[in-house]
Design a protein around this motif. Structure first.
Motif, PDB file in Angstrom:
ATOM      1  N   PHE A   9      12.024  -4.214  36.294  1.00 16.98           N
ATOM      2  CA  PHE A   9      12.167  -5.605  35.911  1.00 16.98           C
ATOM      3  C   PHE A   9      13.590  -6.075  36.150  1.00 16.98           C
ATOM      4  CE2 PHE A   9       8.638  -3.971  33.486  1.00 16.98           C
ATOM      5  CZ  PHE A   9       7.672  -4.917  33.757  1.00 16.98           C
ATOM      6  N   PRO A  10      13.798  -6.896  37.179  1.00 17.70           N
ATOM      7  CA  PRO A  10      15.155  -7.377  37.451  1.00 17.70           C
ATOM      8  C   PRO A  10      15.622  -8.325  36.346  1.00 17.70           C
ATOM      9  CG  PRO A  10      13.570  -8.472  38.873  1.00 17.70           C
ATOM     10  CD  PRO A  10      12.822  -7.426  38.098  1.00 17.70           C
ATOM     11  N   ASN A  11      16.871  -8.619  36.363  1.00 15.23           N
ATOM     12  CA  ASN A  11      17.456  -9.507  35.371  1.00 15.23           C
ATOM     13  C   ASN A  11      16.859 -10.905  35.523  1.00 15.23           C
ATOM     14  OD1 ASN A  11      19.125 -11.256  33.906  1.00 15.23           O
ATOM     15  ND2 ASN A  11      20.867  -9.891  34.157  1.00 15.23           N
ATOM     16  N   ILE A  12      16.060 -11.315  34.563  1.00 13.57           N
ATOM     17  CA  ILE A  12      15.355 -12.591  34.631  1.00 13.57           C
ATOM     18  C   ILE A  12      16.336 -13.758  34.581  1.00 13.57           C
ATOM     19  CG2 ILE A  12      13.717 -14.080  33.442  1.00 13.57           C
ATOM     20  CD1 ILE A  12      12.264 -11.508  32.577  1.00 13.57           C
ATOM     21  N   LEU A  13      17.362 -13.639  33.773  1.00 16.40           N
ATOM     22  CA  LEU A  13      18.333 -14.729  33.672  1.00 16.40           C
ATOM     23  C   LEU A  13      19.012 -14.985  35.008  1.00 16.40           C
ATOM     24  CD1 LEU A  13      19.851 -16.824  31.981  1.00 16.40           C
ATOM     25  CD2 LEU A  13      21.526 -15.051  31.497  1.00 16.40           C
ATOM     26  N   SER A  14      19.428 -13.934  35.697  1.00 17.42           N
ATOM     27  CA  SER A  14      20.092 -14.138  36.988  1.00 17.42           C
ATOM     28  C   SER A  14      19.130 -14.746  38.005  1.00 17.42           C
ATOM     29  CB  SER A  14      20.680 -12.827  37.517  1.00 17.42           C
ATOM     30  OG  SER A  14      19.681 -11.891  37.807  1.00 17.42           O
ATOM     31  N   GLU A  15      17.857 -14.357  37.956  1.00 23.73           N
ATOM     32  CA  GLU A  15      16.858 -14.959  38.850  1.00 23.73           C
ATOM     33  C   GLU A  15      16.672 -16.441  38.542  1.00 23.73           C
ATOM     34  OE1 GLU A  15      13.149 -12.915  38.687  1.00 23.73           O
ATOM     35  OE2 GLU A  15      13.932 -11.156  39.716  1.00 23.73           O
ATOM     36  N   ARG A  16      16.645 -16.776  37.272  1.00 18.96           N
ATOM     37  CA  ARG A  16      16.454 -18.179  36.892  1.00 18.96           C
ATOM     38  C   ARG A  16      17.673 -19.026  37.236  1.00 18.96           C
ATOM     39  NH1 ARG A  16      12.860 -18.126  31.346  1.00 18.96           N
ATOM     40  NH2 ARG A  16      11.082 -17.081  32.296  1.00 18.96           N
ATOM     41  N   LEU A  17      18.861 -18.477  37.061  1.00 20.28           N
ATOM     42  CA  LEU A  17      20.068 -19.194  37.462  1.00 20.28           C
ATOM     43  C   LEU A  17      20.060 -19.452  38.969  1.00 20.28           C
ATOM     44  CD1 LEU A  17      22.903 -17.422  35.433  1.00 20.28           C
ATOM     45  CD2 LEU A  17      22.175 -19.795  35.217  1.00 20.28           C
ATOM     46  N   THR A  18      19.737 -18.421  39.729  1.00 19.09           N
ATOM     47  CA  THR A  18      19.690 -18.546  41.183  1.00 19.09           C
ATOM     48  C   THR A  18      18.654 -19.579  41.600  1.00 19.09           C
ATOM     49  OG1 THR A  18      20.364 -16.240  41.423  1.00 19.09           O
ATOM     50  CG2 THR A  18      19.355 -17.276  43.334  1.00 19.09           C
ATOM     51  N   HIS A  19      17.480 -19.516  40.994  1.00 16.77           N
ATOM     52  CA  HIS A  19      16.403 -20.458  41.327  1.00 16.77           C
ATOM     53  C   HIS A  19      16.812 -21.894  41.010  1.00 16.77           C
ATOM     54  CE1 HIS A  19      12.620 -22.665  40.532  1.00 16.77           C
ATOM     55  NE2 HIS A  19      12.288 -22.107  41.677  1.00 16.77           N
ATOM     56  N   ALA A  20      17.393 -22.096  39.839  1.00 18.94           N
ATOM     57  CA  ALA A  20      17.816 -23.449  39.438  1.00 18.94           C
ATOM     58  C   ALA A  20      18.909 -23.974  40.365  1.00 18.94           C
ATOM     59  CB  ALA A  20      18.298 -23.440  37.990  1.00 18.94           C
ATOM     60  N   HIS A  54      27.313 -17.852  24.460  1.00 18.68           N
ATOM     61  CA  HIS A  54      26.581 -18.966  23.848  1.00 18.68           C
ATOM     62  C   HIS A  54      27.265 -20.314  24.064  1.00 18.68           C
ATOM     63  CE1 HIS A  54      29.475 -17.958  20.696  1.00 18.68           C
ATOM     64  NE2 HIS A  54      29.300 -19.173  20.231  1.00 18.68           N
ATOM     65  N   VAL A  55      28.575 -20.332  24.227  1.00 16.11           N
ATOM     66  CA  VAL A  55      29.267 -21.605  24.451  1.00 16.11           C
ATOM     67  C   VAL A  55      29.033 -22.135  25.866  1.00 16.11           C
ATOM     68  CG1 VAL A  55      31.055 -21.200  22.719  1.00 16.11           C
ATOM     69  CG2 VAL A  55      31.448 -20.489  25.074  1.00 16.11           C
ATOM     70  N   ASN A  56      28.684 -21.256  26.793  1.00 17.39           N
ATOM     71  CA  ASN A  56      28.436 -21.670  28.169  1.00 17.39           C
ATOM     72  C   ASN A  56      26.991 -22.083  28.427  1.00 17.39           C
ATOM     73  OD1 ASN A  56      31.069 -21.336  29.149  1.00 17.39           O
ATOM     74  ND2 ASN A  56      30.759 -19.144  29.366  1.00 17.39           N
ATOM     75  N   LEU A  57      26.081 -21.681  27.581  1.00 17.85           N
ATOM     76  CA  LEU A  57      24.672 -22.013  27.806  1.00 17.85           C
ATOM     77  C   LEU A  57      24.403 -23.519  27.849  1.00 17.85           C
ATOM     78  CD1 LEU A  57      22.789 -19.215  25.870  1.00 17.85           C
ATOM     79  CD2 LEU A  57      22.849 -19.598  28.339  1.00 17.85           C
ATOM     80  N   PRO A  58      24.922 -24.310  26.908  1.00 17.14           N
ATOM     81  CA  PRO A  58      24.685 -25.760  27.004  1.00 17.14           C
ATOM     82  C   PRO A  58      25.257 -26.368  28.286  1.00 17.14           C
ATOM     83  CG  PRO A  58      25.520 -25.205  24.826  1.00 17.14           C
ATOM     84  CD  PRO A  58      25.622 -23.971  25.663  1.00 17.14           C
ATOM     85  N   VAL A  66      17.941 -28.002  33.444  1.00 20.54           N
ATOM     86  CA  VAL A  66      16.772 -27.195  33.092  1.00 20.54           C
ATOM     87  C   VAL A  66      16.542 -27.276  31.592  1.00 20.54           C
ATOM     88  CG1 VAL A  66      17.025 -25.590  35.022  1.00 20.54           C
ATOM     89  CG2 VAL A  66      18.170 -25.096  32.873  1.00 20.54           C
ATOM     90  N   PRO A  67      15.314 -27.024  31.129  1.00 24.89           N
ATOM     91  CA  PRO A  67      15.077 -26.991  29.680  1.00 24.89           C
ATOM     92  C   PRO A  67      15.862 -25.844  29.028  1.00 24.89           C
ATOM     93  CG  PRO A  67      13.003 -26.971  30.908  1.00 24.89           C
ATOM     94  CD  PRO A  67      14.105 -26.815  31.902  1.00 24.89           C
ATOM     95  N   ALA A  68      16.205 -26.018  27.787  1.00 25.42           N
ATOM     96  CA  ALA A  68      17.011 -25.019  27.068  1.00 25.42           C
ATOM     97  C   ALA A  68      16.335 -23.652  27.061  1.00 25.42           C
ATOM     98  CB  ALA A  68      17.285 -25.478  25.651  1.00 25.42           C
ATOM     99  N   ASP A  69      15.040 -23.600  26.867  1.00 26.71           N
ATOM    100  CA  ASP A  69      14.362 -22.308  26.789  1.00 26.71           C
ATOM    101  C   ASP A  69      14.216 -21.618  28.146  1.00 26.71           C
ATOM    102  OD1 ASP A  69      12.491 -24.115  27.693  1.00 26.71           O
ATOM    103  OD2 ASP A  69      10.854 -23.295  26.499  1.00 26.71           O
ATOM    104  N   TYR A  70      14.517 -22.323  29.226  1.00 28.55           N
ATOM    105  CA  TYR A  70      14.445 -21.715  30.561  1.00 28.55           C
ATOM    106  C   TYR A  70      15.483 -20.623  30.719  1.00 28.55           C
ATOM    107  CZ  TYR A  70      14.136 -21.414  35.656  1.00 28.55           C
ATOM    108  OH  TYR A  70      13.967 -20.962  36.940  1.00 28.55           O
ATOM    109  N   LEU A  71      16.663 -20.823  30.156  1.00 25.26           N
ATOM    110  CA  LEU A  71      17.727 -19.822  30.248  1.00 25.26           C
ATOM    111  C   LEU A  71      17.799 -18.932  29.017  1.00 25.26           C
ATOM    112  CD1 LEU A  71      20.645 -21.889  31.812  1.00 25.26           C
ATOM    113  CD2 LEU A  71      18.989 -20.434  32.967  1.00 25.26           C
ATOM    114  N   CYS A  72      17.332 -19.402  27.880  1.00 18.75           N
ATOM    115  CA  CYS A  72      17.395 -18.643  26.630  1.00 18.75           C
ATOM    116  C   CYS A  72      16.098 -17.866  26.457  1.00 18.75           C
ATOM    117  CB  CYS A  72      17.631 -19.551  25.448  1.00 18.75           C
ATOM    118  SG  CYS A  72      19.118 -20.547  25.601  1.00 18.75           S
ATOM    119  N   ILE A  73      16.008 -16.718  27.090  1.00 26.29           N
ATOM    120  CA  ILE A  73      14.749 -15.969  27.107  1.00 26.29           C
ATOM    121  C   ILE A  73      14.755 -14.770  26.202  1.00 26.29           C
ATOM    122  CG2 ILE A  73      14.079 -16.710  29.404  1.00 26.29           C
ATOM    123  CD1 ILE A  73      15.272 -14.045  30.420  1.00 26.29           C
TER     124      ILE A  73
END
Length: 74
Positions: A9-20, A54-58, A66-73
């Motif tokens: 299972f690759p890093n989902i967050l990095s995949e979502r950042l790349t996709h976005a 957490h300060v960089n997520l917003p 993207v929706p907040a829950d897209y990156l906060c998995i």
């Protein structure tokens, strides 16, 4: 056995950042300017070695539109 499970299972967050970023036609330098992080930090987020604080997520959510829950998995 757990080690192999982790590798499947690759890093989902990095995949979502790349996709976005691809969806927005955004490169690393643009994301750096919008978020206020260093180039090295953003590249580490993208390759999965670091997780955004957490300060960089917003800032990421706003920059990538993207929706907040897209990156906060987790």
């Amino acid at each position: 056995m757990f080690f192999f499970f982790f590798l499947e299972f690759p890093n989902i967050l990095s995949e979502r950042l790349t996709h976005a970023m691809e969806k927005m036609n955004m490169d690393v330098s643009t994301l750096v300017l919008l978020v206020g992080a260093s180039v090295v930090t953003v590249k580490r987020w993208l390759n999965g070695t670091y997780q955004p604080r957490h300060v960089n997520l917003p800032k990421l959510i706003c920059a990538l539109q993207v929706p907040a829950d897209y990156l906060c998995i987790e």
